[in-house]
Design a protein around this motif. Sequence first.
Motif, short mmCIF file in Angstrom:
data_model
loop_
_atom_site.label_atom_id
_atom_site.label_comp_id
_atom_site.label_asym_id
_atom_site.label_seq_id
_atom_site.Cartn_x
_atom_site.Cartn_y
_atom_site.Cartn_z
N LEU A 254 0.82 -1.22 0.00
CA LEU A 254 0.00 0.00 0.00
C LEU A 254 0.85 1.27 0.00
O LEU A 254 0.32 2.37 0.11
N ASP A 255 2.18 1.10 -0.14
CA ASP A 255 3.08 2.25 -0.18
C ASP A 255 4.29 1.91 -1.04
O ASP A 255 5.43 1.97 -0.58
N LEU A 256 4.03 1.56 -2.30
CA LEU A 256 5.12 1.28 -3.22
C LEU A 256 5.73 2.60 -3.68
O LEU A 256 6.20 3.38 -2.86
N THR A 257 5.76 2.88 -4.93
CA THR A 257 6.23 4.19 -5.38
C THR A 257 5.21 5.25 -4.98
O THR A 257 4.03 4.95 -4.78
N PRO A 258 5.63 6.51 -4.88
CA PRO A 258 4.68 7.57 -4.52
C PRO A 258 3.46 7.60 -5.43
O PRO A 258 2.35 7.91 -4.98
N GLU A 259 3.66 7.28 -6.73
CA GLU A 259 2.53 7.32 -7.66
C GLU A 259 1.51 6.23 -7.40
O GLU A 259 0.33 6.38 -7.74
N LYS A 260 1.92 5.12 -6.79
CA LYS A 260 1.02 3.99 -6.56
C LYS A 260 0.53 3.90 -5.13
O LYS A 260 -0.30 3.05 -4.81
N SER A 261 1.02 4.74 -4.25
CA SER A 261 0.80 4.57 -2.82
C SER A 261 -0.62 4.94 -2.39
O SER A 261 -1.02 6.11 -2.48
N PHE A 262 -1.35 3.96 -1.89
CA PHE A 262 -2.66 4.24 -1.29
C PHE A 262 -2.50 5.08 -0.03
O PHE A 262 -3.31 5.97 0.26
N ILE A 263 -1.44 4.79 0.73
CA ILE A 263 -1.20 5.52 1.98
C ILE A 263 -0.97 7.00 1.69
O ILE A 263 -1.58 7.87 2.33
N ARG A 264 -0.08 7.31 0.76
CA ARG A 264 0.20 8.71 0.42
C ARG A 264 -1.07 9.41 -0.08
O ARG A 264 -1.34 10.57 0.27
N TRP A 265 -1.86 8.69 -0.89
CA TRP A 265 -3.10 9.27 -1.41
C TRP A 265 -4.09 9.55 -0.28
O TRP A 265 -4.73 10.60 -0.26
N ALA A 266 -4.22 8.61 0.66
CA ALA A 266 -5.16 8.80 1.77
C ALA A 266 -4.74 9.99 2.63
O ALA A 266 -5.59 10.75 3.11
N VAL A 267 -3.44 10.15 2.85
CA VAL A 267 -2.94 11.31 3.59
C VAL A 267 -3.33 12.60 2.86
O VAL A 267 -3.76 13.58 3.49
N ALA A 268 -3.22 12.58 1.54
CA ALA A 268 -3.54 13.78 0.75
C ALA A 268 -5.02 14.10 0.77
O ALA A 268 -5.40 15.24 0.43
N GLN A 269 -5.86 13.15 1.17
CA GLN A 269 -7.31 13.41 1.27
C GLN A 269 -7.68 14.04 2.60
O GLN A 269 -8.86 14.23 2.90
N GLY A 270 -6.68 14.38 3.41
CA GLY A 270 -6.94 15.04 4.70
C GLY A 270 -7.25 14.06 5.81
O GLY A 270 -8.00 14.40 6.74
N LEU A 271 -6.66 12.86 5.76
CA LEU A 271 -6.84 11.87 6.81
C LEU A 271 -5.55 11.73 7.62
O LEU A 271 -4.46 11.80 7.06
N THR A 272 -5.69 11.54 8.92
CA THR A 272 -4.55 11.16 9.75
C THR A 272 -4.43 9.65 9.64
O THR A 272 -5.27 8.91 10.14
N VAL A 273 -3.37 9.17 8.98
CA VAL A 273 -3.27 7.76 8.60
C VAL A 273 -2.25 7.04 9.48
O VAL A 273 -1.11 7.48 9.64
N PHE A 274 -2.70 5.91 10.01
CA PHE A 274 -1.84 4.99 10.76
C PHE A 274 -1.81 3.65 10.02
O PHE A 274 -2.83 3.22 9.46
#
Length: 590
Positions: A254-274
């Motif tokens: 869920l955090d491969l390259t920045p372009e593929k990262s679900f984690i990075r995308w979820a952070v960008a949606q305004g979520l505090t991600v753990f």
Amino acid sequence: MVAAADIEGLAEHAQRWTWLAGKMQQMMMEFLAKESTDGVVLGPDPLGLVETWSKMATAAMTDPGRLAQLQAEYWRDAATLWQAFATPGEVKPPELPADKRFKGQAWSEMPAFDFLKSSYLLTSQYVLQLVGGLDGMDDKERQKALFYTRQFIDALSPSNYVLTNPEVLKATVESKGENLLKGTQHLLDDLQRGRMTMTDENAFEVGRNVAVTPGKVVFENRMFQLIQYAPSTANVHETPLIIFPPWINKFYILDLTPEKSFIRWAVAQGLTVFVVSWKNADASLADATTETYIREGFIVAIDAVLKGLGVKSAHVIGYCVAGTTLAMTLAFMAARGEADKVKTATFFTAQVDFSECGDLGVFVDADHLKAVKELSEGKGYLDGRFMATTFNMLRANDLIWNYVVNNYLLGKDYFPFDLLYWNSDSTNVPAKWHAEYLEGLYRDNKMIRPGAIVIDGTPIDLTRVHTPVYIQGGKEDHIAPARSSWKLTRNFAGPVRFVLAGSGHIAGVVNPPDANKYQHWTNDTLPETFEDFAATATEHPGSWWPDWIDWLTPQSGKQIPARTPGKGSKGGTLTAIEDAPGRYVRERAG
């Protein structure tokens, strides 16, 4: 009369091939002399294949009429195929399925190889038709027979052998056998490391160019490290998100390259991600069971986040086996009056009803369970390389034989691919948990029977879960089939949204919107059956992630200033321990 130069050329070629054969033999002998056989010695038939073949033969003879009919049809089509080969353009050959193993031009341009390929595909088709239609076996026996027959057929493909693969023969002639020499070295290297190499593993490093979303490890225990990611927006939603990946793989899918990262995308949606980064099992986790993962994993992680941020609830995601365990956790919390700690639950390709679990059901008979226990005997954990091979067998042509041809026969250099690097970075699993999971869920299907599973003295009943849930299934998922993931909709009592994603277990989940790949299907009503959903769903191009965030956002509370990792509420337990991705994810299987 043969010219002297021709004689010299023949002698040179003979010398070259003699040297090549000797060199390959020397490499093999040196390897065998250096390596000693070590580990568990299994019985003569650890997976019960002899018994399976015996049952197949007996079942085939119970309906001699059908067997005779299939044989007649096969010989008719085989004769037609030969006539089409012998008299091109005069006889139409039988229709055969397209197969990417034979997509190279040489397979169709050279008549002999075209006939070889077509004969193989025709025979395979009839063998699978025969086994799939056996009446003298129950469904599980037939599924096992069909699975192993398919493995056998795949292994016999002419594409897998030097003398029957025109592309390999061409490469061998052009390189004067260097491809085979290089391929032999690849094979010996893989034998030494105990697994097949699929990509250039030196091209990647966890924390350098994969798993690079910035954050901090803010909590840890013997089961997991908890990572909190740095915000990328000035404000965030009040309700945080906790992701529980499967411990049979590492979280950074869920955090491969920045372009593929679900984690990075979820952070960008305004979520505090753990994200939970699970401990790679070793002897210290020999006692770990499903209850251990729930009590020391899920519950501890949720409580740490709630207390650390001073909030009352969190969104949670469970992927694959972590989704299955999340369902148990929700039922456990509901029974103990703590359901409000989870605001919503999202399931990525998870199962709770294993009655239609696909080909993985083949691996839960008595013979296989015994073999697994023997493999983990004395260690307390199962080597992740065994698990990886099991999953690769589900797509043997793509994940095994493709690399046999490219790596060992063609001797190609390894191509750098982040997804394959992750796939090769396998994890060990606790032996007790693994046996319990296979026997209790895949074999006995206990989860859907209220009270059949007891956690810390509390009976589990999924129908007591009223938490809003979002369920994602993969249309081509070979590990958690879409039909099986759909069954989650029938087991929860609260509001449910089901989304079917294009592609499979990995690509169906890891599909960022910017990629514009695949599609997904939604249905604002929840039909009774999967077939009804598929018949009435609306198809949308691209990723399902925007649909998920549109569902999640209205349930995420007010906007507040972004949180710094490790700096939670007063009296909380979240403190910065080390930079993401942490130590646990760097531990290797073996």
